[in-house]
Design a protein around this motif. Sequence first.
Motif, PDB file in Angstrom:
ATOM      1  N   ASP A 170       0.801  -1.214   0.000  1.00  0.00           N
ATOM      2  CA  ASP A 170       0.000   0.000   0.000  1.00  0.00           C
ATOM      3  C   ASP A 170       0.836   1.268   0.000  1.00  0.00           C
ATOM      4  OD1 ASP A 170       1.060  -0.354   2.481  1.00  0.00           O
ATOM      5  OD2 ASP A 170      -0.796   0.064   3.590  1.00  0.00           O
ATOM      6  N   GLY A 171       2.119   1.171  -0.249  1.00  0.00           N
ATOM      7  CA  GLY A 171       2.999   2.329  -0.313  1.00  0.00           C
ATOM      8  C   GLY A 171       3.519   2.768   1.034  1.00  0.00           C
ATOM      9  N   GLY A 172       3.502   1.899   1.994  1.00  0.00           N
ATOM     10  CA  GLY A 172       4.069   2.229   3.299  1.00  0.00           C
ATOM     11  C   GLY A 172       5.485   1.699   3.414  1.00  0.00           C
ATOM     12  N   LEU A 173       6.047   1.912   4.586  1.00  0.00           N
ATOM     13  CA  LEU A 173       7.432   1.487   4.839  1.00  0.00           C
ATOM     14  C   LEU A 173       7.457   0.708   6.133  1.00  0.00           C
ATOM     15  CD1 LEU A 173      10.337   1.700   3.769  1.00  0.00           C
ATOM     16  CD2 LEU A 173      10.642   3.653   5.318  1.00  0.00           C
ATOM     17  N   ALA A 174       7.941  -0.540   6.029  1.00  0.00           N
ATOM     18  CA  ALA A 174       7.998  -1.401   7.208  1.00  0.00           C
ATOM     19  C   ALA A 174       9.366  -1.251   7.858  1.00  0.00           C
ATOM     20  CB  ALA A 174       7.727  -2.846   6.820  1.00  0.00           C
ATOM     21  N   THR A 175       9.367  -0.757   9.107  1.00  0.00           N
ATOM     22  CA  THR A 175      10.607  -0.569   9.885  1.00  0.00           C
ATOM     23  C   THR A 175      10.397  -1.138  11.278  1.00  0.00           C
ATOM     24  OG1 THR A 175       9.898   1.579  10.725  1.00  0.00           O
ATOM     25  CG2 THR A 175      11.088   1.558   8.619  1.00  0.00           C
ATOM     26  N   PRO A 176      11.456  -1.287  12.040  1.00  0.00           N
ATOM     27  CA  PRO A 176      11.273  -1.778  13.421  1.00  0.00           C
ATOM     28  C   PRO A 176      10.381  -0.878  14.252  1.00  0.00           C
ATOM     29  CG  PRO A 176      13.541  -1.974  12.757  1.00  0.00           C
ATOM     30  CD  PRO A 176      12.839  -1.211  11.665  1.00  0.00           C
ATOM     31  N   GLU A 177      10.185   0.384  13.871  1.00  0.00           N
ATOM     32  CA  GLU A 177       9.338   1.290  14.638  1.00  0.00           C
ATOM     33  C   GLU A 177       7.867   0.977  14.375  1.00  0.00           C
ATOM     34  OE1 GLU A 177       8.342   6.071  15.064  1.00  0.00           O
ATOM     35  OE2 GLU A 177       9.902   5.364  13.665  1.00  0.00           O
ATOM     36  N   ALA A 178       7.088   0.980  15.428  1.00  0.00           N
ATOM     37  CA  ALA A 178       5.648   0.721  15.284  1.00  0.00           C
ATOM     38  C   ALA A 178       5.012   1.866  14.528  1.00  0.00           C
ATOM     39  CB  ALA A 178       4.999   0.582  16.656  1.00  0.00           C
ATOM     40  N   PRO A 179       4.168   1.571  13.498  1.00  0.00           N
ATOM     41  CA  PRO A 179       3.566   2.645  12.708  1.00  0.00           C
ATOM     42  C   PRO A 179       2.453   3.340  13.485  1.00  0.00           C
ATOM     43  CG  PRO A 179       2.772   0.523  11.943  1.00  0.00           C
ATOM     44  CD  PRO A 179       3.797   0.224  12.997  1.00  0.00           C
ATOM     45  N   LYS A 224       8.369  21.912  11.198  1.00  0.00           N
ATOM     46  CA  LYS A 224       7.859  21.770  12.543  1.00  0.00           C
ATOM     47  C   LYS A 224       7.656  20.316  12.934  1.00  0.00           C
ATOM     48  CE  LYS A 224       5.430  26.159  12.309  1.00  0.00           C
ATOM     49  NZ  LYS A 224       4.109  26.826  12.389  1.00  0.00           N
ATOM     50  N   GLY A 225       7.989  19.366  12.045  1.00  0.00           N
ATOM     51  CA  GLY A 225       7.876  17.942  12.369  1.00  0.00           C
ATOM     52  C   GLY A 225       6.514  17.357  12.036  1.00  0.00           C
ATOM     53  N   SER A 226       5.694  18.062  11.218  1.00  0.00           N
ATOM     54  CA  SER A 226       4.370  17.539  10.861  1.00  0.00           C
ATOM     55  C   SER A 226       4.490  16.317   9.977  1.00  0.00           C
ATOM     56  CB  SER A 226       3.568  18.634  10.157  1.00  0.00           C
ATOM     57  OG  SER A 226       4.188  18.965   8.947  1.00  0.00           O
ATOM     58  N   SER A 227       3.581  15.417  10.057  1.00  0.00           N
ATOM     59  CA  SER A 227       3.616  14.186   9.253  1.00  0.00           C
ATOM     60  C   SER A 227       2.745  14.357   8.012  1.00  0.00           C
ATOM     61  CB  SER A 227       3.120  12.985  10.071  1.00  0.00           C
ATOM     62  OG  SER A 227       1.797  13.181  10.481  1.00  0.00           O
ATOM     63  N   GLU A 228       3.247  13.936   6.909  1.00  0.00           N
ATOM     64  CA  GLU A 228       2.531  13.972   5.624  1.00  0.00           C
ATOM     65  C   GLU A 228       2.662  12.575   5.020  1.00  0.00           C
ATOM     66  OE1 GLU A 228       0.324  15.784   2.589  1.00  0.00           O
ATOM     67  OE2 GLU A 228       0.994  16.624   4.499  1.00  0.00           O
ATOM     68  N   ARG A 229       1.553  11.953   4.699  1.00  0.00           N
ATOM     69  CA  ARG A 229       1.636  10.577   4.202  1.00  0.00           C
ATOM     70  C   ARG A 229       2.400  10.545   2.897  1.00  0.00           C
ATOM     71  NH1 ARG A 229      -0.146   5.627   5.031  1.00  0.00           N
ATOM     72  NH2 ARG A 229      -0.472   4.212   3.227  1.00  0.00           N
ATOM     73  N   ILE A 230       3.332   9.628   2.848  1.00  0.00           N
ATOM     74  CA  ILE A 230       4.202   9.486   1.686  1.00  0.00           C
ATOM     75  C   ILE A 230       3.915   8.123   1.048  1.00  0.00           C
ATOM     76  CG2 ILE A 230       6.591   9.306   0.905  1.00  0.00           C
ATOM     77  CD1 ILE A 230       7.335  11.130   3.216  1.00  0.00           C
ATOM     78  N   HIS A 231       3.722   8.128  -0.247  1.00  0.00           N
ATOM     79  CA  HIS A 231       3.554   6.863  -0.972  1.00  0.00           C
ATOM     80  C   HIS A 231       4.950   6.365  -1.338  1.00  0.00           C
ATOM     81  CE1 HIS A 231       1.492   3.812  -3.361  1.00  0.00           C
ATOM     82  NE2 HIS A 231       2.338   4.095  -4.387  1.00  0.00           N
ATOM     83  N   THR A 233       7.834   3.963  -2.656  1.00  0.00           N
ATOM     84  CA  THR A 233       8.145   3.016  -3.723  1.00  0.00           C
ATOM     85  C   THR A 233       9.590   2.595  -3.560  1.00  0.00           C
ATOM     86  OG1 THR A 233       8.867   4.744  -5.225  1.00  0.00           O
ATOM     87  CG2 THR A 233       6.518   4.155  -5.296  1.00  0.00           C
ATOM     88  N   PRO A 234       9.947   1.451  -4.152  1.00  0.00           N
ATOM     89  CA  PRO A 234      11.361   1.043  -4.036  1.00  0.00           C
ATOM     90  C   PRO A 234      12.306   2.096  -4.608  1.00  0.00           C
ATOM     91  CG  PRO A 234      10.015  -0.804  -4.769  1.00  0.00           C
ATOM     92  CD  PRO A 234       9.118   0.394  -4.773  1.00  0.00           C
ATOM     93  N   GLN A 235      11.899   2.719  -5.720  1.00  0.00           N
ATOM     94  CA  GLN A 235      12.774   3.734  -6.281  1.00  0.00           C
ATOM     95  C   GLN A 235      12.957   4.912  -5.318  1.00  0.00           C
ATOM     96  OE1 GLN A 235      10.143   2.408  -7.797  1.00  0.00           O
ATOM     97  NE2 GLN A 235      10.956   1.322  -9.619  1.00  0.00           N
ATOM     98  N   LEU A 236      11.844   5.355  -4.713  1.00  0.00           N
ATOM     99  CA  LEU A 236      11.942   6.481  -3.775  1.00  0.00           C
ATOM    100  C   LEU A 236      12.770   6.104  -2.556  1.00  0.00           C
ATOM    101  CD1 LEU A 236      11.175   9.326  -2.898  1.00  0.00           C
ATOM    102  CD2 LEU A 236       9.028   8.402  -1.977  1.00  0.00           C
ATOM    103  N   LEU A 237      12.628   4.851  -2.086  1.00  0.00           N
ATOM    104  CA  LEU A 237      13.437   4.432  -0.930  1.00  0.00           C
ATOM    105  C   LEU A 237      14.917   4.446  -1.267  1.00  0.00           C
ATOM    106  CD1 LEU A 237      13.629   3.358   1.935  1.00  0.00           C
ATOM    107  CD2 LEU A 237      13.275   1.033   1.038  1.00  0.00           C
ATOM    108  N   GLY A 238      15.262   3.954  -2.472  1.00  0.00           N
ATOM    109  CA  GLY A 238      16.684   3.966  -2.859  1.00  0.00           C
ATOM    110  C   GLY A 238      17.229   5.379  -2.962  1.00  0.00           C
ATOM    111  N   ARG A 239      16.441   6.239  -3.540  1.00  0.00           N
ATOM    112  CA  ARG A 239      16.903   7.622  -3.672  1.00  0.00           C
ATOM    113  C   ARG A 239      17.004   8.299  -2.308  1.00  0.00           C
ATOM    114  NH1 ARG A 239      19.408  10.132  -7.377  1.00  0.00           N
ATOM    115  NH2 ARG A 239      18.094  12.017  -7.286  1.00  0.00           N
TER     116      ARG A 239
END
Length: 661
Positions: A170-179, A224-231, A233-239
């Motif tokens: 769904d365009g999220g990122l799985a990390t050790p941090e709880a979403p 200010k540290g606001s969160s904006e949902r990011i879609h 993708t593997p390409q965006l993660l690499g960049r």
Amino acid sequence: KIRGPINIAAAGSAPCASAMYQAPRAALLLLLLPLMAAALLEHRGPQTSAPLQHLLVDIDESVRKTGGDTEVVFATLYTYDQQLKDSLEREIKSANTTVDKLAAMRNGFYTEIHKSQTQLKNLEAGAVKAARNATRMQAGANKVGERFDNLKDSVKMLVGLLQNAAVTPDGGLATPEAPDSSGQPIRVYSFVRRLLVANAALKPKFRDVFLAWVPEAHAPKAKKGSSERIHMTPQLLGRTVAAMKAIEAQVNSQKAQSLVQLVARQQNFAELSTSAQINGAQRRGLMAETEQEADELSLSITFMEAVLRLDSDLYSRLEASMKSKAVVVEEVRKSRKTQLKVLKDLMDLLGGKYTIDDHATKRANPSFLQVQQSPPAAPHTLQLDIENALHNGQDTHGILLRIKGILDQVEPTDTANVQTVVTKMGGVLRELDGEQMRAAEVKQHCLSEKLHHGEQEHSLKANLVVMNSAQEHVKGAIRAAKNSLKRVNAKTEALKGLASDFTHTVAQGMTTLADQSNDRVTIAAAVQKAGELVGQSVAATALLNQMHQEMMHQEEQERSYRAEEAAFRSVFTAYVKNFLQLLRESRNHYDASVAALELYESEVSGDASAQTDVLASSAELGKQSRALCASILRFYDQRSRRRQDLTNSLKEALPRMTELR
């Protein structure tokens, strides 16, 4: 027959130094008594015998001759006293001028010492302030290094976390941090945004990353540290990973640059502190030399004041002695003049020039002499001639002295598959960034070594300048002390010569006056006896008695003169003794000063030689260190250019490899 023995040195009546000490001998004058008695017994009236007339003439010539010799003694001693008085006046005037000049110089030194103390306090305060700033800069550099290290570790951890993260369907990122509720790791995203905002200079290379993470419309919210949902993708993660690595490399570069600047400022402050300390040491040395010169001036002033006291006391005693002797000399001259007049009257009386009735004289009680007034004998002009010669500046006697005042400082990566290539390329980039950081550290170390060596060399040169300056000052002080010793020795010899000449001159004069006194007593005895034998002539007896009284008065005055001269001789002897004691103390002081200065000069010379050797060794070590640093920096510069080319190539290839994955 009588004129021969009595008329001693009658032909040599011209005033000269040898005649000063020639007087009739008492043994010859003893002949006066019997001859005068025999001659006077033949007196029968107004006409006297030829032997008696000759005898009176010889007495007259003897009185004149002894009077002339006495005048020579008086004139000699008077001339000596007058020249001594003139010399003392000049010496006192010169000493007063010297004391005033020395006092003015000492006041100038005291003013300079006060200024040096103020400057020294400012230098010490500046050195402390610069040292405090250097310490603060060092602490700041350590703190900045720690902050950069913490930031670098955080970025490195973020890069590792992103590399190990997985992109969800769904365009999220799985990390050790709880979403969060939106399915995003808020802390990871927030940190990435802050890093991107802080490194906006990378936007041209990673525009896609910045548009995804920090949209232009939401840039303030991102800050200010606001969160904006990011879609994602593997390409965006690499960049994004590539951008974080670029930020990591930039952090390393900024750390190196910041540390170099801070270290340079710290070295500048340290150099300022060292320079202030060196200048303070130089100022202390100059101030110590000035204090020593002021002390020397104080000693000189004390010496001159003591000399002034001695000279002033001697001058007052000399002036009083001259006045007293002048009164005595005047009395002696009056008495001698009276004696000569009495002798003339007596010869006129006995020669029959006047007729005197003794009985009538007794009855009428006439005046002492009823004779026609005759012109007095011309006074002896010797004293007048000598005084005129002294007044006109002519030489009177060769034996008289004039007192002279001496009072003058990448390998290409073998790829098996796309994932392996990406991993290895990421590792190579990290190694290249680490090598870049090491190069910066080496450059920083070389700069620090260069600054430290320059500071050390500057300190050595400054010390050498101080030592050379001190050595020159010590040599000058040694020369001045030796010149002072020469002047003291010359003054001592001159004073001893003066004392010897004074003693000799006064002793000869006193001997002459004593001999003349003995002769005068003999003549007076003869005159007194003759007065007893001439009982028939009241006038002759009265004249002989007056003659005897005047001779006794002259004898009393000359004894007063000799007593006054003896008293002044004692005063002058004490003056010479005290002056010689002052000169001995001054000579001992200069001897000790020369010995101490020569020892100090040898020590300074040895220290300067050792400092020169250390400076030469330091210069050679500095040259070798600079050559080594230059070689290392050239090596790192070459590798830096190759590393930069390789880094640019990898950064261009890595996004394509990520797309292939």
